[in-house]
Design a protein around this motif. Structure first.
Motif, PDB file in Angstrom:
ATOM      1  N   ALA A  15      19.437  35.741  55.379  1.00  0.00           N
ATOM      2  CA  ALA A  15      20.498  36.838  54.766  1.00  0.00           C
ATOM      3  C   ALA A  15      19.940  37.959  54.079  1.00  0.00           C
ATOM      4  O   ALA A  15      20.720  39.025  54.163  1.00  0.00           O
ATOM      5  N   GLN A  97      19.142  39.308  61.811  1.00  0.00           N
ATOM      6  CA  GLN A  97      19.865  38.030  62.192  1.00  0.00           C
ATOM      7  C   GLN A  97      20.922  38.533  63.361  1.00  0.00           C
ATOM      8  O   GLN A  97      21.373  39.897  63.492  1.00  0.00           O
ATOM      9  N   PRO A  99      24.160  37.015  64.691  1.00  0.00           N
ATOM     10  CA  PRO A  99      24.976  35.796  64.684  1.00  0.00           C
ATOM     11  C   PRO A  99      25.757  35.532  66.054  1.00  0.00           C
ATOM     12  O   PRO A  99      25.801  36.721  66.869  1.00  0.00           O
ATOM     13  N   ASP A 100      26.357  34.482  66.197  1.00  0.00           N
ATOM     14  CA  ASP A 100      27.205  34.282  67.577  1.00  0.00           C
ATOM     15  C   ASP A 100      28.093  35.227  67.307  1.00  0.00           C
ATOM     16  O   ASP A 100      28.790  35.507  66.494  1.00  0.00           O
ATOM     17  N   TYR A 113      31.751  37.826  63.333  1.00  0.00           N
ATOM     18  CA  TYR A 113      30.060  38.096  63.562  1.00  0.00           C
ATOM     19  C   TYR A 113      29.712  38.790  62.105  1.00  0.00           C
ATOM     20  O   TYR A 113      28.722  38.379  61.530  1.00  0.00           O
ATOM     21  N   VAL A 116      29.344  36.507  59.169  1.00  0.00           N
ATOM     22  CA  VAL A 116      27.818  35.767  58.930  1.00  0.00           C
ATOM     23  C   VAL A 116      26.799  36.616  58.783  1.00  0.00           C
ATOM     24  O   VAL A 116      25.836  36.529  57.994  1.00  0.00           O
ATOM     25  N   ALA A 117      27.012  38.038  59.351  1.00  0.00           N
ATOM     26  CA  ALA A 117      25.796  38.795  59.302  1.00  0.00           C
ATOM     27  C   ALA A 117      25.630  39.463  57.920  1.00  0.00           C
ATOM     28  O   ALA A 117      24.135  39.503  57.729  1.00  0.00           O
ATOM     29  N   TYR A 121      21.493  42.526  60.233  1.00  0.00           N
ATOM     30  CA  TYR A 121      21.965  42.122  61.425  1.00  0.00           C
ATOM     31  C   TYR A 121      21.795  43.155  62.302  1.00  0.00           C
ATOM     32  O   TYR A 121      21.441  44.467  62.194  1.00  0.00           O
TER      33      TYR A 121
END
Length: 340
Positions: A15, A97, A99-100, A113, A116-117, A121
């Motif tokens: 993160a 990162q 994310p899905d 997205y 989470v990012a 990201y």
């Protein structure tokens, strides 16, 4: 794995921190978003790795931040391109990162997205820049000539040079790429300022266009992808190769466009089937359009594969100004593909 290169993770991104990984370039290729095609093109992977590394190092000299760390030599060590004795096929990069991107009821959830990012990201956009408008360009469907500073009532039946580069934004992780207006692109970009992405794209375009011109190429269009980390935007993926960008030499395409045009001419029924499947997917909201395509691409004749191999390797030699590959002169390679 992508359709043309493999991806290795050495240290996962978190993160807060970038990770480390490698791109491993293959001789696979893809056209019309199909994924891996039936044939491999010898030397293509090394060509793309070398040309991409050369451009990343060119961007570094011009103070453009990137995720590039170097290439992997025969001894397995990460080094500058100039330290290699043969064309590399692996590139070392910083990782962020990814994310899905949830998809439900025909919609992609970018809020999920970015939740989470956080602040580390891969920006889920492709930033496209155009210096010309070729015949058949999708740009012609999205605007009139006057919208781009051109003094025409309608689009001419030949390629047109733009007075100033045009920057557009398209989706990256959706099953079918789609162009976005600035408001939607701003939402998809998350914490990143859209003007910063445009500024980076124009800087990269300028640098690549100058390099191409010095080597005798015309740089027609291309794209960048970017990562965001702790307030900084860096150019990511691979930059300025014959797959990412469109180049021509003496009026002849020297890019993946050569094989696109070949399939349009020799197997138009497959190209049309791909287009129809994509359109049906748009209308139904079903992302897996390839499953609906009832026609498969045919193999390329051996002489076509050889000609494409020559154009990748000869084009890279000419672009970087050094004979890394045992290949024909660029003029001979171009003449050969003109007859395809």
């Amino acid at each position: 794995m992508t359709s043309v290169k493999d991806f290795r993770v050495e240290e996962e991104a978190t993160a807060t921190d970038l990770g480390r990984g490698r791109f491993v370039f293959s001789d696979r290729y893809s056209v019309f978003d199909w994924g891996e095609m039936p044939d491999h093109i010898p030397g293509k992977g090394a060509s793309l790795c070398l040309m991409g590394a050369y451009n990343f190092e060119l961007l570094d000299v011009n103070h453009v931040p990137t995720h590039y760390r170097g290439v992997v030599g025969e001894d397995g060590e990460v080094k500058d391109l100039g330290e290699c004795e043969s064309p590399p096929t692996e590139m070392a990069i910083d990782l962020t990162q990814v994310p899905d991107l949830p998809h439900e009821d025909g919609e992609y959830d970018y809020e999920a997205y970015h939740k989470v990012a956080g602040d580390n990201y891969l920006i889920p956009l492709e930033i496209v820049f155009r210096n010309t408008v070729p015949v058949g360009s999708s740009l012609r469907k999205r605007g009139e000539p006057a919208d781009y500073g051109l003094d025409f009532d309608e689009w001419p039946d030949e390629p047109i040079d733009l007075p100033e580069p045009v920057v557009e934004f398209s989706t990256k992780y959706e099953e079918q790429d789609r162009y976005l207006d600035r408001e939607e692109a701003d939402s998809v970009a998350g914490a990143v300022d859209l003007d910063r992405l445009e500024e980076l794209a124009l800087a990269v375009n300028h640098i690549l266009t100058e390099q191409a011109a010095e080597a005798g190429f015309s740089h027609e269009d291309g794209k960048i992808e970017c990562l965001y980390h702790d307030g900084t935007v860096k150019v990511a993926d691979v930059v300025g190769t014959f797959d990412e960008n469109r180049f021509s030499y003496d009026g002849q395409q020297v890019s993946k466009e050569v094989v696109r045009q070949y399939y349009k001419r020799v197997q138009p029924e497959w190209v049309e089937a791909v287009s129809d499947a994509k359109q049906e997917a748009i209308e139904t909201g079903e992302p897996n359009w390839r499953e609906k395509c009832e026609i498969e691409p045919e193999h390329l004749p051996e002489e076509i594969v050889e000609a494409l191999s020559d154009i990748y390797r000869a084009g890279t030699n000419a672009y970087v100004g050094y004979d890394w590959f045992d290949a024909p002169d660029i003029e001979d390679a171009v003449e050969r593909v003109q007859d395809l």
